[in-house]
Design an enzyme around this catalytic site. Structure first.
Site, short mmCIF file in Angstrom:
data_model
loop_
_atom_site.label_atom_id
_atom_site.label_comp_id
_atom_site.label_asym_id
_atom_site.label_seq_id
_atom_site.Cartn_x
_atom_site.Cartn_y
_atom_site.Cartn_z
N MET A 12 31.26 -79.62 37.06
CA MET A 12 31.21 -78.87 35.80
C MET A 12 30.62 -79.74 34.71
SD MET A 12 35.07 -77.37 35.92
CE MET A 12 35.72 -76.62 37.42
N MET A 48 32.93 -65.81 42.76
CA MET A 48 34.06 -66.27 41.95
C MET A 48 35.09 -65.16 41.81
SD MET A 48 33.29 -69.35 41.39
CE MET A 48 34.85 -69.63 40.56
N GLY A 65 42.39 -74.37 46.07
CA GLY A 65 42.66 -75.59 45.31
C GLY A 65 44.14 -75.80 45.09
N GLY A 100 35.59 -72.77 35.90
CA GLY A 100 35.88 -73.79 34.89
C GLY A 100 37.23 -74.47 35.12
N ASP A 159 36.13 -67.91 45.91
CA ASP A 159 36.52 -69.12 45.18
C ASP A 159 37.37 -68.77 43.97
OD1 ASP A 159 36.71 -71.67 44.24
OD2 ASP A 159 34.60 -71.85 43.66
N GLY A 160 38.65 -69.11 44.05
CA GLY A 160 39.56 -68.97 42.90
C GLY A 160 40.78 -68.12 43.20
N GLY A 161 41.94 -68.72 43.03
CA GLY A 161 43.20 -67.97 43.16
C GLY A 161 43.54 -67.55 44.58
N MET A 167 28.54 -75.91 38.67
CA MET A 167 28.74 -75.07 37.47
C MET A 167 28.05 -75.78 36.31
SD MET A 167 32.65 -74.09 38.32
CE MET A 167 32.74 -75.32 39.61
C1 DX5 Z 1 36.92 -72.90 39.58
C2 DX5 Z 1 36.48 -73.62 40.82
C3 DX5 Z 1 37.34 -73.39 42.00
C4 DX5 Z 1 38.74 -73.92 41.85
C5 DX5 Z 1 39.66 -73.13 42.74
O1 DX5 Z 1 35.97 -73.09 38.59
O2 DX5 Z 1 35.17 -73.19 41.18
O3 DX5 Z 1 36.74 -73.96 43.16
O4 DX5 Z 1 38.84 -75.29 42.18
O5 DX5 Z 1 40.94 -73.53 42.47
P1 DX5 Z 1 42.19 -72.59 42.71
O6 DX5 Z 1 42.28 -72.35 44.17
O7 DX5 Z 1 43.32 -73.40 42.17
O8 DX5 Z 1 41.99 -71.31 41.94
ZN ZN Z 2 34.38 -73.86 43.17
#
Ligand code: DX5
Ligand code: ZN
Length: 214
Positions: A35, A135, A195, A140, A173-175, A66
């Protein structure tokens, strides 16, 4: 299913230990979030950290950029050991050129889509895309709530991929967590990034094993 733990949620003061945990787990890839504080309102890590991760990683590095103007840095990330590199469609007015550049470097070429970006924007480029990083939170930050509308976007993307007969992988990717992982796979996802669900648990290696057995 390909599982890619996101190192963003790891303990940065113990990166080598975290990478070795992933090496010894059932995880398939290592997802690395870069990022720039411009495309997204956060700064994470850059080329030297990816290179350092690569010195220990035994699994392919899946680098999610990103950043604005990714064409300035993809060569350096490839040299740092990235196998897949995803650029954001919203940051790339010349996406076709970006994908050609990634392929000429020998990378798997990924395109990341923000939650508001329609699948239709991929219609004239899908044949050049190895992976779509969809996403399911606003990029972020880790640890955000999964956006439910993602399911219908996966179905729309799967239809596009099938109709064009490409081998494009769908990455979410995310949640991602134990509750939604199966539904995501059933909807058509090929790769799950996780994550916080992995790294904030008491036993990340075990959680990776549970996710893989879904
Ligand atoms: C967010 C990232 C994700 C993030 C996912 O900007 O691109 O890769 O690390 O993390 P979790 O799984 O905690 O949502
Ligand atoms: Zn990511």
């Amino acid at each position: 299913m390909i599982l890619a733990p996101s190192i963003l949620a790891a303990d940065f003061a113990n990166l080598q230990r975290e990478i070795e945990m992933i090496n010894n787990s059932e995880a398939d890839w290592i997802h690395i979030d870069v990022m720039d504080g411009v495309f997204v309102p956060n700064i994470s890590m850059g080329v030297p950290v990816v290179e350092a991760i690569g010195r220990h990683a035994k699994k392919p590095m899946d680098v999610h950029l990103m950043i604005v103007q990714p064409e300035r840095y993809v060569d350096a990330f490839k040299k740092a050991g990235a196998e897949t590199i995803s650029v954001h469609i919203e940051a790339c007015p010349h996406l076709h050129r970006n994908l050609q550049q990634l392929k000429s470097l020998g990378c798997k070429a990924g395109v990341a889509l923000n939650p508001h970006t329609p699948i239709a924007q991929l219609e004239d480029i899908i044949q050049d895309v190895d992976l779509v990083c969809m996403m399911s939170v606003n990029p972020g930050f880790g640890g955000q709530k999964f956006i439910e509308r993602t399911y219908s976007k996966i179905k729309a993307l799967k239809e596009l991929i099938n109709s064009r007969k490409t081998n494009t992988l769908i990455e979410i990717d995310g949640g991602v967590n134990q509750q939604n992982a199966k539904a995501l796979i059933d909807a058509g996802a090929d790769v799950l990034v996780a994550g916080n669900f992995v790294f904030s648990s008491a036993n990340p290696k075990e959680v990776i094993g549970h996710l893989k057995s879904i």
